[in-house]
Design an enzyme around this catalytic site. Sequence first.
Site, PDB file in Angstrom:
ATOM      1  N   TYR A 159       6.228  25.782  -3.539  1.00 26.42           N
ATOM      2  CA  TYR A 159       4.922  25.224  -3.903  1.00 26.42           C
ATOM      3  C   TYR A 159       4.820  24.805  -5.362  1.00 26.42           C
ATOM      4  O   TYR A 159       3.773  24.320  -5.791  1.00 26.42           O
ATOM      5  CB  TYR A 159       3.794  26.212  -3.571  1.00 26.42           C
ATOM      6  CG  TYR A 159       3.979  27.619  -4.079  1.00 26.42           C
ATOM      7  CD1 TYR A 159       3.749  27.950  -5.397  1.00 26.42           C
ATOM      8  CD2 TYR A 159       4.353  28.629  -3.200  1.00 26.42           C
ATOM      9  CE1 TYR A 159       3.917  29.249  -5.853  1.00 26.42           C
ATOM     10  CE2 TYR A 159       4.526  29.929  -3.639  1.00 26.42           C
ATOM     11  CZ  TYR A 159       4.297  30.232  -4.964  1.00 26.42           C
ATOM     12  OH  TYR A 159       4.471  31.528  -5.410  1.00 26.42           O
ATOM     13  N   LYS A 160       5.896  24.959  -6.129  1.00 25.78           N
ATOM     14  CA  LYS A 160       5.872  24.515  -7.521  1.00 25.78           C
ATOM     15  C   LYS A 160       6.416  23.088  -7.598  1.00 25.78           C
ATOM     16  O   LYS A 160       5.753  22.142  -7.193  1.00 25.78           O
ATOM     17  CB  LYS A 160       6.660  25.486  -8.391  1.00 25.78           C
ATOM     18  CG  LYS A 160       6.130  26.924  -8.362  1.00 25.78           C
ATOM     19  CD  LYS A 160       6.951  27.830  -9.255  1.00 25.78           C
ATOM     20  CE  LYS A 160       6.582  29.302  -9.071  1.00 25.78           C
ATOM     21  NZ  LYS A 160       5.208  29.601  -9.497  1.00 25.78           N
ATOM     22  N   PHE A 217       9.713  38.268 -13.227  1.00 28.66           N
ATOM     23  CA  PHE A 217       8.411  38.113 -12.587  1.00 28.66           C
ATOM     24  C   PHE A 217       7.992  39.428 -11.930  1.00 28.66           C
ATOM     25  O   PHE A 217       8.827  40.144 -11.381  1.00 28.66           O
ATOM     26  CB  PHE A 217       8.469  36.990 -11.548  1.00 28.66           C
ATOM     27  CG  PHE A 217       7.122  36.565 -11.057  1.00 28.66           C
ATOM     28  CD1 PHE A 217       6.307  35.753 -11.836  1.00 28.66           C
ATOM     29  CD2 PHE A 217       6.649  36.996  -9.836  1.00 28.66           C
ATOM     30  CE1 PHE A 217       5.052  35.367 -11.394  1.00 28.66           C
ATOM     31  CE2 PHE A 217       5.394  36.615  -9.380  1.00 28.66           C
ATOM     32  CZ  PHE A 217       4.584  35.797 -10.163  1.00 28.66           C
ATOM     33  N   ASP A 239      16.503  34.586  -8.432  1.00 28.41           N
ATOM     34  CA  ASP A 239      15.174  34.053  -8.141  1.00 28.41           C
ATOM     35  C   ASP A 239      15.126  32.637  -8.698  1.00 28.41           C
ATOM     36  O   ASP A 239      15.256  32.429  -9.911  1.00 28.41           O
ATOM     37  CB  ASP A 239      14.116  34.948  -8.801  1.00 28.41           C
ATOM     38  CG  ASP A 239      12.693  34.510  -8.486  1.00 28.41           C
ATOM     39  OD1 ASP A 239      12.472  33.317  -8.212  1.00 28.41           O
ATOM     40  OD2 ASP A 239      11.787  35.359  -8.552  1.00 28.41           O
ATOM     41  N   ARG A 269       1.309  28.123 -20.678  1.00 28.78           N
ATOM     42  CA  ARG A 269       2.524  27.465 -20.211  1.00 28.78           C
ATOM     43  C   ARG A 269       2.213  25.999 -19.954  1.00 28.78           C
ATOM     44  O   ARG A 269       1.277  25.665 -19.225  1.00 28.78           O
ATOM     45  CB  ARG A 269       3.044  28.117 -18.923  1.00 28.78           C
ATOM     46  CG  ARG A 269       3.490  29.558 -19.095  1.00 28.78           C
ATOM     47  CD  ARG A 269       4.278  30.048 -17.895  1.00 28.78           C
ATOM     48  NE  ARG A 269       3.565  29.864 -16.641  1.00 28.78           N
ATOM     49  CZ  ARG A 269       4.068  30.189 -15.437  1.00 28.78           C
ATOM     50  NH1 ARG A 269       5.282  30.679 -15.356  1.00 28.78           N
ATOM     51  NH2 ARG A 269       3.360  30.004 -14.343  1.00 28.78           N
TER      52      ARG A 269
END
Length: 406
Positions: free
Chosen positions: A229-230, A127, A204, A378
């Site tokens: 938050y995912k 990322f 991560d 995605r």
Amino acid sequence: MTDDLLARATALDAADPLAAFRDRFVPTSAVSYLDGNSLGRPLEATARLLDDFVRGQWGGRLIRGWTDGWMDWPLTLGDRLGAVALGAAAGQTVVADSTTVLLYKLTRAAVDARPDRRTVVLDTDNFPTDRYILEGIAAERGLTLHWIETDPVTGVHPAQVADAVGPDTALVLFSHVAYRSGWLADVAEINRIAHAAGALTLWDLCHSAGSVPIRLDEWGVDLAVGCSYKYLNGGPGAPAFGYLRQGLQDELRQPIQGWMGHRAVFEMGPGYQPASGARALLSGTPPILAMVPMHANLDMLAEAGIEAVRTKSLLLTGLVLDIADAWLTPLGVEVVSPREPERRGGHVTLRRAGFEELLEPLWDSGVIPDYRRPDGLRIGPAPLSTSFTEVHHGLSILRDLAEKQR
């Protein structure tokens, strides 16, 4: 084939032991929300907790709330998160800051603890924040970055790590689940290789926490960071979490020395003395209001069980793969995610030139996937809020739009 796929999705919904959890989420106008890997949906319980917090705790107790327990939330929520989702014993996880800030803290702490080693190993498809943070620290500390070239479809392999690490390696940094392809890394084996070379490991967990079982203690992870938050449904900008293995807590020192990480927070002394344990990872005042949703989300995840979540996640992404093969591959769409369940995280990436042009018509139709440049969609169904027929419906609309575009 269309009827067969719909019948399969309907049968999976009928047999889904987690189906009832969908009713716990705030209703959405979307007909197919396929972006749980980017932003999870809010819970009805979260709305109630926030209202109670504002009116009762904040409005009622005012500043007394700090002594009522707010001060300890970064640690108590961290321990709960560790137990429910991370496979981490108490005293090693804190909730604080953003992923970016915690990555900086933990990376700096790691490389400063290995001053005789000047190389950090990472991969080219990680990322952007991870790569940018490492580039900045390398410039700041005079380090060398050893880049592993990774295929976006497959991600980093243990053999590549074995070829990259050596006596000068201070730290290796990778993602447990690759953000682009969904590749699930072999954390335990990569840790073994890095440790044999004398290096520390930092993982991560942003795209795996709450979706894929994680065993930080069992795998021998040194440091980890992730967002809430995912799949953890913490809301936009929800705080991140950091993990520091018990055996390293007396050795590593994070560089942002704020009052919340002091051994005696309210002593206001003249010099910085770090707190013991994971509390030393804290810096500024905790984002208490932003932590409220985590209470509801961890309750739900504990009730559902991460293993059951993983089982449904694999069924959901397996359905995505089969629908893509049947409907989308003939339209020039390429699947660029692992097909092996043991190597697949919680999302599937589809690639075709021109997908960006379909975003607005998809949104107008109530279908919300996640787009990643240059040409990837995605598909990230969240197991606790997404049904199998919802996936079927969303991908049928994608198929129709792709046919029209072609």
